[in-house]
Scaffold this motif. Structure first.
Motif, mmCIF file in Angstrom:
data_model
loop_
_atom_site.group_PDB
_atom_site.id
_atom_site.type_symbol
_atom_site.label_atom_id
_atom_site.label_comp_id
_atom_site.label_asym_id
_atom_site.label_seq_id
_atom_site.Cartn_x
_atom_site.Cartn_y
_atom_site.Cartn_z
ATOM 1 N N UNK A 274 -45.021 64.175 -1.363
ATOM 2 C CA UNK A 274 -44.953 62.801 -0.880
ATOM 3 C C UNK A 274 -43.555 62.523 -0.343
ATOM 4 N N UNK A 275 -43.485 61.894 0.815
ATOM 5 C CA UNK A 275 -42.216 61.407 1.350
ATOM 6 C C UNK A 275 -42.189 59.899 1.094
ATOM 7 N N UNK A 276 -41.322 59.469 0.177
ATOM 8 C CA UNK A 276 -41.318 58.081 -0.285
ATOM 9 C C UNK A 276 -40.238 57.235 0.395
ATOM 10 N N UNK A 277 -39.620 57.769 1.477
ATOM 11 C CA UNK A 277 -38.500 57.046 2.093
ATOM 12 C C UNK A 277 -38.971 55.833 2.895
ATOM 13 N N UNK A 278 -40.200 55.876 3.385
ATOM 14 C CA UNK A 278 -40.721 54.770 4.175
ATOM 15 C C UNK A 278 -41.457 53.793 3.261
ATOM 16 N N UNK A 279 -41.739 52.574 3.777
ATOM 17 C CA UNK A 279 -42.517 51.603 3.008
ATOM 18 C C UNK A 279 -43.916 52.127 2.711
#
Length: 938
Positions: free
Chosen positions: A883-888
């Motif tokens: 998972x890439x959690x950097x975006x909303x």
């Protein structure tokens, strides 16, 4: 598992094959026989297993023609190989399925070392704690006895300290049974080894007959304090299979118990609270006994404790609430000749009742009395009744109390009534005149600590003289019915014949026109917000009735209106209070079903509080959902001016998303023998009914199998699914019965509004027929529910799904026949369609994502991610997805080439995020436009 089990194999073509499945002795592979395949193909190597999935949650199960015939609790699937193939199996019982699922997961984690792990667990955290417990008891008794024994009674108390529900006699019997068996084995050993027959015969009785050895204590403790269903659960979430650490517990609370943002610190505090061993507390480990303590604590109660306090908006008009109401509050038995007592008022007010009845008649010595006219019940002195009401009016709730005064007094005694009301109730009596321009009554919040009088009121007569008013006399109709049936009988026959009154048709009863009486002007002036008026029809009410005028209906008339004009009844109750009182035929003080009237929006459904049973269970449970304050906000669809709801709907409710409720009845604990039962000694054969009460479309029930001769810890392991079409009016009731050929007997029940259910693994405290808690008697259940409509607590629920996929249903608009108004409302149609599509697209994408993750239709997204994590790793344990959690809006990033099944997961995840994003970004604007059109239309 090495010995093998018969399991059914489900094939994609819906064919079912009976096969015998075994683990090989080296714990390397699972194989089955008979099989037409070559032996090396009729096996699955354990290191190729990617996931062991519970329930009917693969494509093969879902598309199978035998899907409905397969028990959710007996089904499981083994996902294996590079192509993520599935072996779909059904066990003969949930217990066998549990063994295979738990064992295979254990082997996936530890491989061939699994048996070593099991052997080492003999020196486990739990065992060390039990030995310390035993040693502490021995030290306490300061006795040097054989094998460091402790007194029998001390051992019994130690077991009861962990399982207080088990009887001391049962534990003592088990200790003695083990001791007898040991002595017998010892005697046999002496005979066989040395033939010392004389020694055996002359040996004195055991010196430690009233002593318990360490080994005996541990064995009996395991018998009474180990719950296998909780062990299976611990194994599922434990990273080492013997205890839960803080991270394991955090994952369990978030994924299964539906609580958001749980920290490790919170979990460590829970471990400190519930772990019994000092060693476990120091290490931050929760053993099986600690986990059992947590699951049986108030944190895991089925009832959501947020509802123990006021949690609803209390600023809406009185007509928007259900009001907890009592019928003939002064009676404590039947309606005709049973005793009257002030305790009836005290009990009802302590239970949160907000509407009580006072029938006032002329009494001796110029003092009015309270009683049912035309009956044999002993009258009560009015003054004493009002003093009790004044003392207890606001003990349980600060919200307004409605005092229904049925006035039959002469003008002279009305003056005494007036004096007592004003002296005893004083400033709490609400006397302000209503606002003539008001469209609604004031709110409960604005009327806190006020008493509202309901009664007859004189019209505006010049000079303020006394005047004539029609008399309310509910007792007269009861008396008339008794006479119609009981002509020539004796008074003793009355109550026995009350059941037969149901057979006397309404049409056969003569209903005299209401009598009139002289009403004191000052007494009339005390009635302000609850003026009693006669009901003619809904059309007349809509034209002439004022918000502060209310109609009383007897049960039969109310049910007739509910059947003939359900929509009109609901609309009537949006503006006006309606009171419904029991049929005069209910002389035995039986109760009507309040939900039959609540579904029409009737606010004041008068109940006989003295009569226990299903109907009072429903009433009591219903009013618990808002801090037991006596007021519950009615469903939005019954309050909104522009919504239309028909109470007799047999299908989905327009504008309301149906919810899917999943209930698994896992086990029971300490189920007592039914009260008054003596046929079978202490043995019970329990089974459980799960009932849904609500609108007709929701009313249903399901039952578990019977577990024979086990009230201590019967395992049911059965799951049920219910579609709930109007969640805001639904209640769930658990009923435990004893299966007996003579007639099944009641053991206990628990009733709860759907809005108060907590998801996850929960304990249900059982109550007696009269509503008292049964000590230590519980059910252990698992509950899952899709997201509730209209806010609530979204973090505690999964997202809404439909039980079956069908054509999309759009909100329909009904023409009012007023052209200009209809034209305005038609402007909302495309917006309503757009809103439905936004929500439907999101729900459908979530449903597809769930299916690909291999979880049930009511699983939450945390459970989806955890299930996905178990199979999203490569051969070396490296993650295939991150998972890439950097975006909303978090993205799911492949870490190299993916098998087809995971590519579909990524694609579906993106669709789900985009659909959710659309709801987040466009919903508010659409809602504002719809609201603007509604305002224009109004």
């Amino acid at each position: 598992m090495v010995e093998g089990s018969e399991l059914k194999k489900i094939r994609p073509n819906s064919r079912v094959y009976q096969r015998y499945y075994l683990l090989d002795a080296g714990l390397q592979a699972l194989f089955w026989e008979p099989s037409k395949k070559e032996s090396d193909k009729a096996r699955i190597f354990l290191d190729s297993i990617r996931e062991v999935r519970t329930g009917r949650n693969t494509e093969t199960f879902r598309t199978s023609g035998v899907y409905e015939q397969i028990s959710e609790d007996c089904a499981f699937s083994i996902i294996y190989g590079e192509m993520y193939d599935s072996l779909d199996l059904v066990a003969n019982s949930a217990e066998v399925a549990n063994i295979w699922v738990t064992g295979l997961r254990y082997l996936m984690q530890y491989g061939r070392h699994a048996l070593d792990m099991l052997a080492n667990s003999q020196d486990s955290l739990r065992l060390r704690w039990l030995e310390q417990l035993f040693s502490s008891a021995a030290d306490l008794n300061k006795q040097e006895v054989i094998e460091e024994g402790i007194p029998l009674q001390s051992a019994v108390k130690l077991v009861q300290s962990v399982n207080p529900g088990v009887s001391s006699g049962k534990v003592e019997h088990r200790f003695k049974e083990i001791q007898r068996l040991r002595e017998k084995m010892c005697t046999l050993a002496l005979h066989s080894e040395s033939g010392l027959k004389d020694h055996a015969e002359n040996e004195k009785p055991s010196e430690r007959k009233e002593q318990v050895s360490r080994q005996e204590f541990i064995e009996v403790f395991h018998d009474f304090c180990t719950r296998p269903e909780i062990y299976f659960l611990l194994v599922q979430f434990s990273s080492n299979k013997e205890y839960l650490d803080a991270k394991d517990l955090m994952r369990f609370i978030e994924a299964e118990q539906g609580v958001a943002q749980v920290s490790e610190e919170t979990c460590l505090k829970l471990i400190q609270t519930h772990e019994p061993s000092e060693e476990g507390r120091q290490l931050g480990h929760l053993s099986l006994d600690g986990f059992t303590s947590y699951l049986t604590s108030s944190e895991c109660h089925l009832f959501d404790r947020e509802h123990d306090t006021i949690c609803q908006d209390m600023t809406q008009p009185l007509s928007h609430y259900y009001i907890n109401s009592s019928h003939n509050t002064y009676l404590i038995e039947d309606q005709f000749q049973g005793p009257s007592d002030i305790s009836g008022y005290i009990r009802a007010l302590k239970m949160g009742c907000r509407c009580v009845e006072v029938d006032v008649w002329d009494g001796p010595d110029g003092e009015p009395v309270v009683c049912t006219g035309h009956s044999l019940s002993r009258p009560l002195v009015l003054r004493s009744v009002l003093e009790a009401i004044g003392r207890f009016a606001f003990v349980a709730s600060e919200y307004p109390l409605i005092l229904c005064i049925e006035n039959h007094c002469s003008v002279q005694q009305q003056k005494v009534l007036l004096k007592h009301l004003t002296r005893i109730l004083g400033e709490r009596l609400y006397k302000d005149l209503p606002d003539e321009e008001a469209l609604y009554l004031p709110s409960p919040d604005s009327l806190r600590h006020r008493i509202l009088l309901k009664g007859k009121k004189l019209g505006p007569v010049s000079g303020g003289e006394d005047g004539e008013a029609s008399e309310e006399d509910e007792g007269a109709e009861m008396s008339q019915r008794i006479k119609a049936l009981n002509a020539g009988g004796t008074e003793k026959d009355v109550v026995q014949k009350s059941v037969s009154l149901a057979s006397v048709p309404q049409s056969n009863m003569t209903h005299p026109s209401p009598k009139h009486f002289q009403l004191l002007r000052e007494l009339s002036d005390l009635v302000t917000l609850c003026h009693s008026v006669c009901f003619k029809d809904f059309k007349t009410s809509a034209k002439t009735q004022k918000p502060w005028e209310l109609c009383s209906f007897h049960e039969s008339l109310a049910l007739h209106l509910a059947g003939d004009s359900p929509g009109d009844f609901v609309n009537h109750n949006k503006h006006f209070l309606s009171r419904v009182y029991p049929n005069p035929m209910r002389i035995d003080s039986s109760n009507m079903n309040p939900q039959d009237l609540w579904k029409c929006g009737c606010q004041i459904v008068s109940m006989n509080f003295q009569t226990a049973g299903l109907m009072m269970d429903l009433n009591t449970a219903w009013f618990r959902q808002n801090g037991s304050c006596g007021y519950v906000l009615r469903p939005a669809i019954m309050r909104q001016k522009v919504s239309y709801f028909s109470a007799d709907t047999k299908d989905t409710v327009p504008g309301v998303s149906p919810q899917l409720l999943h209930v698994k009845v896992i086990s029971g604990q300490n189920l007592p023998k039914p009260k008054g039962s003596g046929a079978k000694g202490d043995v019970v054969d329990p089974y459980v009914y799960v009932e849904i009460h609500g609108i007709p479309a929701d009313c249903t029930e399901r039952r578990t199998r019977t577990v024979t001769q086990n009230g201590d810890n019967p395992i049911f392991d059965e799951s049920f699914e219910f579609q709930i079409n109007l969640p805001e009016l639904a209640m769930v009731r658990f009923v435990v019965l004893d299966d007996d050929f003579i007639g099944d007997e009641f053991i206990g029940q628990y009733t709860i509004p759907l809005e108060c259910l907590q998801p996850g693994y929960r304990h249900v405290p059982l109550q007696s027929l009269t509503g008292e808690d049964l000590p230590h008697a519980k059910l252990f259940v698992h509950v899952a529910l899709t997201n509730r409509r209209g806010g609530g607590k979204p973090y505690k629920r999964g997202l809404s799904v439909r039980k079956t996929r069908r054509g999309r249903e759009y909100t329909a608009l009904r023409d009012l026949g007023v052209r200009t108004v209809d034209e305005v409302f038609k402007m909302a149609a495309p917006l309503l369609r757009e809103a439905t599509d936004l929500r439907g697209n999101m729900q459908n994408s979530v449903a597809v994502f769930r299916e690909l993750c291999g979880v049930s239709a009511v699983a939450n997204l945390m459970q989806c991610v955890l299930a996905l994590g178990s199979r999203a790793s490569g051969p070396e344990g490296n993650p295939l997805l991150l998972f890439d959690l950097r975006d909303n809006y978090p993205t799911l990033e492949p870490q190299g080439p993916l098998p087809d099944v995971l590519r579909r997961v990524v694609s579906t995840y993106e669709t789900m995020v985009n659909a959710s994003k659309a709801v987040m970004e466009f919903a508010d604007a659409i809602y504002e436009k719809i609201l603007h059109i509604q305002t224009m239309g109004e």
